[in-house]
Design a protein around this motif. Structure first.
Motif, mmCIF file in Angstrom:
data_model
loop_
_atom_site.group_PDB
_atom_site.id
_atom_site.type_symbol
_atom_site.label_atom_id
_atom_site.label_comp_id
_atom_site.label_asym_id
_atom_site.label_seq_id
_atom_site.Cartn_x
_atom_site.Cartn_y
_atom_site.Cartn_z
ATOM 1 N N GLY A 134 -10.837 -16.776 -16.929
ATOM 2 C CA GLY A 134 -11.315 -15.617 -16.196
ATOM 3 C C GLY A 134 -11.058 -14.313 -16.931
ATOM 4 O O GLY A 134 -10.194 -14.210 -17.805
ATOM 5 N N ASN A 135 -11.813 -13.292 -16.587
ATOM 6 C CA ASN A 135 -11.701 -11.982 -17.216
ATOM 7 C C ASN A 135 -10.994 -11.043 -16.242
ATOM 8 O O ASN A 135 -11.574 -10.102 -15.712
ATOM 9 C CB ASN A 135 -13.103 -11.470 -17.570
ATOM 10 N N ILE A 136 -9.708 -11.308 -15.989
ATOM 11 C CA ILE A 136 -8.956 -10.573 -14.979
ATOM 12 C C ILE A 136 -8.469 -9.247 -15.554
ATOM 13 O O ILE A 136 -8.015 -9.167 -16.692
ATOM 14 C CB ILE A 136 -7.755 -11.406 -14.496
ATOM 15 N N THR A 137 -8.570 -8.194 -14.744
ATOM 16 C CA THR A 137 -8.018 -6.889 -15.113
ATOM 17 C C THR A 137 -6.983 -6.494 -14.074
ATOM 18 O O THR A 137 -6.904 -7.079 -13.000
ATOM 19 C CB THR A 137 -9.126 -5.821 -15.178
ATOM 20 N N GLY A 138 -6.181 -5.484 -14.412
ATOM 21 C CA GLY A 138 -5.201 -5.019 -13.443
ATOM 22 C C GLY A 138 -3.878 -4.678 -14.103
ATOM 23 O O GLY A 138 -3.806 -4.436 -15.315
ATOM 24 N N TRP A 139 -2.815 -4.672 -13.292
ATOM 25 C CA TRP A 139 -1.489 -4.284 -13.756
ATOM 26 C C TRP A 139 -0.466 -5.345 -13.398
ATOM 27 O O TRP A 139 -0.637 -6.079 -12.421
ATOM 28 C CB TRP A 139 -1.076 -2.943 -13.132
ATOM 29 N N PHE A 140 0.607 -5.395 -14.179
ATOM 30 C CA PHE A 140 1.656 -6.387 -13.964
ATOM 31 C C PHE A 140 3.004 -5.685 -14.084
ATOM 32 O O PHE A 140 3.282 -5.023 -15.093
ATOM 33 C CB PHE A 140 1.540 -7.496 -15.014
ATOM 34 N N LEU A 141 3.858 -5.831 -13.080
ATOM 35 C CA LEU A 141 5.206 -5.260 -13.098
ATOM 36 C C LEU A 141 6.191 -6.420 -13.003
ATOM 37 O O LEU A 141 6.037 -7.300 -12.158
ATOM 38 C CB LEU A 141 5.404 -4.301 -11.920
ATOM 39 N N ALA A 142 7.185 -6.415 -13.859
ATOM 40 C CA ALA A 142 8.226 -7.446 -13.819
ATOM 41 C C ALA A 142 9.582 -6.774 -13.954
ATOM 42 O O ALA A 142 9.733 -5.804 -14.697
ATOM 43 C CB ALA A 142 8.021 -8.468 -14.947
ATOM 44 N N PHE A 143 10.567 -7.272 -13.213
ATOM 45 C CA PHE A 143 11.923 -6.755 -13.375
ATOM 46 C C PHE A 143 12.923 -7.877 -13.159
ATOM 47 O O PHE A 143 12.709 -8.808 -12.384
ATOM 48 C CB PHE A 143 12.198 -5.569 -12.443
ATOM 49 N N HIS A 144 14.015 -7.790 -13.890
ATOM 50 C CA HIS A 144 15.068 -8.793 -13.838
ATOM 51 C C HIS A 144 15.936 -8.534 -12.602
ATOM 52 O O HIS A 144 16.140 -7.377 -12.214
ATOM 53 C CB HIS A 144 15.916 -8.715 -15.112
ATOM 54 N N PRO A 145 16.485 -9.592 -11.967
ATOM 55 C CA PRO A 145 17.377 -9.377 -10.810
ATOM 56 C C PRO A 145 18.536 -8.443 -11.105
ATOM 57 O O PRO A 145 18.999 -7.716 -10.212
ATOM 58 C CB PRO A 145 17.870 -10.797 -10.493
ATOM 59 N N ASP A 146 19.012 -8.407 -12.355
ATOM 60 C CA ASP A 146 20.130 -7.525 -12.709
ATOM 61 C C ASP A 146 19.753 -6.049 -12.577
ATOM 62 O O ASP A 146 20.643 -5.201 -12.427
ATOM 63 C CB ASP A 146 20.595 -7.792 -14.144
ATOM 64 N N PHE A 147 18.474 -5.745 -12.632
ATOM 65 C CA PHE A 147 18.039 -4.347 -12.550
ATOM 66 C C PHE A 147 18.409 -3.729 -11.206
ATOM 67 O O PHE A 147 18.673 -2.525 -11.116
ATOM 68 C CB PHE A 147 16.525 -4.271 -12.763
ATOM 69 N N ILE A 148 18.427 -4.530 -10.138
ATOM 70 C CA ILE A 148 18.718 -4.002 -8.797
ATOM 71 C C ILE A 148 20.004 -4.573 -8.207
ATOM 72 O O ILE A 148 20.337 -4.288 -7.058
ATOM 73 C CB ILE A 148 17.549 -4.292 -7.822
ATOM 74 N N ARG A 149 20.743 -5.327 -8.990
ATOM 75 C CA ARG A 149 21.890 -6.068 -8.453
ATOM 76 C C ARG A 149 22.948 -5.164 -7.833
ATOM 77 O O ARG A 149 23.552 -5.505 -6.803
ATOM 78 C CB ARG A 149 22.520 -6.936 -9.547
ATOM 79 N N ASN A 150 23.196 -4.020 -8.416
ATOM 80 C CA ASN A 150 24.252 -3.128 -7.918
ATOM 81 C C ASN A 150 23.724 -2.070 -6.950
ATOM 82 O O ASN A 150 24.419 -1.086 -6.667
ATOM 83 C CB ASN A 150 24.963 -2.448 -9.088
ATOM 84 N N TYR A 151 22.524 -2.276 -6.446
ATOM 85 C CA TYR A 151 21.919 -1.344 -5.495
ATOM 86 C C TYR A 151 21.698 -2.052 -4.151
ATOM 87 O O TYR A 151 21.604 -3.283 -4.109
ATOM 88 C CB TYR A 151 20.568 -0.837 -6.014
ATOM 89 N N PRO A 152 21.619 -1.288 -3.051
ATOM 90 C CA PRO A 152 21.317 -1.923 -1.751
ATOM 91 C C PRO A 152 20.048 -2.780 -1.792
ATOM 92 O O PRO A 152 19.953 -3.785 -1.090
ATOM 93 C CB PRO A 152 21.151 -0.720 -0.812
#
Length: 303
Positions: free
Chosen positions: A95-113
């Motif tokens: 397929g010819n899919i367009t769009g955006w992709f966001l990825a983040f590691h669990p450690d990025f938010i681990r010390n936040y609520p």
């Protein structure tokens, strides 16, 4: 080739994700946003992917019809999909899919609520085919937030950078939560049809006394029969009945038990085993919690 025999590619970090997809090294080690249509068209064989990342994708121009539960999508606006670490999905590069992709590691938010709060967002546990439809207006809102996150990690990193990005991320997830609940309203007819199917399944299970062999009906059993995830099933039922899938099952068990108690001479133990309980005490406890009467007290009220 079926999913069962496809190889699994394990991705543990943002840098591994970028390397596999053939894009430049990430500017931040724990979070990344990129355009799907900027990806090189590498001719990877079809694989199953298992990423230790939270991912949020916003796609357009999906050539292949995508199924939503057992139904196909009924309009062609933006499609938003969210996955939590450990979920497996198939990447067949079609397929010819367009769009955006966001990825983040669990450690990025681990010390936040948000590190704890994110577990309460049920949509991260929906099946891949239970993606979210977003309108053009909603899509623009999401893209604006993604753009703010991207600008932040493009800028010089300081002591406040991560705080700002996590704040933007939480806003994005709060909007997503709103959009998912809106979807339960806009898809009211298909979901009410699904509710009827749930009751048919439960009625058939109890009327055919399958509990004797298979035990109590479970949320997992219903979700597998309907080809939807257990979390989506519970969220949908909570929206339309005010109770979770587990409570809905308990209600149906109690109603069936009432019928046995009022119309047969079966003992409490016999009824409990017919319904699928391992122990009569468990049945009696559930029945009393739902009716404020023991099974025998309920039966005596008919005589």
């Amino acid at each position: 080739m079926t999913d069962e025999i496809l190889p699994i590619v394990k991705i543990n970090s943002i840098s591994e994700q970028h390397h596999y997809m053939g894009i430049p090294k990430p500017e931040h080690p724990l979070i990344s946003i990129f355009k799907i249509d900027d990806l090189p068209h590498a001719n990877h064989d079809a694989v199953r992917m298992n990423m230790n990342l939270y991912t949020i994708s916003l796609k357009r121009n999906v050539d292949n019809k995508i199924k939503y539960g057992q139904n196909y999508y009924d309009f062609d606006e933006g499609i938003m999909g969210l996955m939590s670490p450990g979920q497996i999905f198939t990447n067949d590069n079609r397929g010819n899919i367009t769009g955006w992709f966001l990825a983040f590691h669990p450690d990025f938010i681990r010390n936040y609520p948000l590190g704890q709060k994110i577990k309460n967002y049920g949509f991260f546990s929906y099946n891949v085919n239970e993606a979210l439809h977003v309108s053009e207006k909603e899509e623009n809102m999401i893209l604006n937030i993604m753009d703010s996150i991207k600008k932040e990690y493009h800028a010089s990193i300081d002591n406040y950078s991560q705080d700002v990005m996590v704040s933007h991320l939480e806003v994005l997830l709060n909007y997503t939560n709103r959009f998912y609940n809106r979807q339960f309203i806009t898809r009211k007819a298909p979901n009410l049809d699904l509710l009827d199917k749930i009751d048919v399944l439960l009625t058939g299970y109890l009327d055919n006394e399958l509990g004797q062999e298979h035990g109590l009906p479970t949320v997992q059993y219903l979700s597998e029969q309907l080809n939807i995830s257990a979390n989506y099933l519970s969220d949908m039922l909570r929206k339309y009945t005010g109770q979770s899938a587990q409570k809905h099952i308990h209600y149906q068990l109690t109603e069936k038990a009432k019928n046995y108690l009022a119309t047969t001479t079966l003992s409490v133990s016999e009824i409990s085993y017919l319904l699928g309980f391992e122990h009569p005490q468990s049945f009696s406890k559930l029945f009393k919690s739902k009716t404020d009467q023991s099974p025998l007290e309920y039966r005596s009220s008919f005589y």
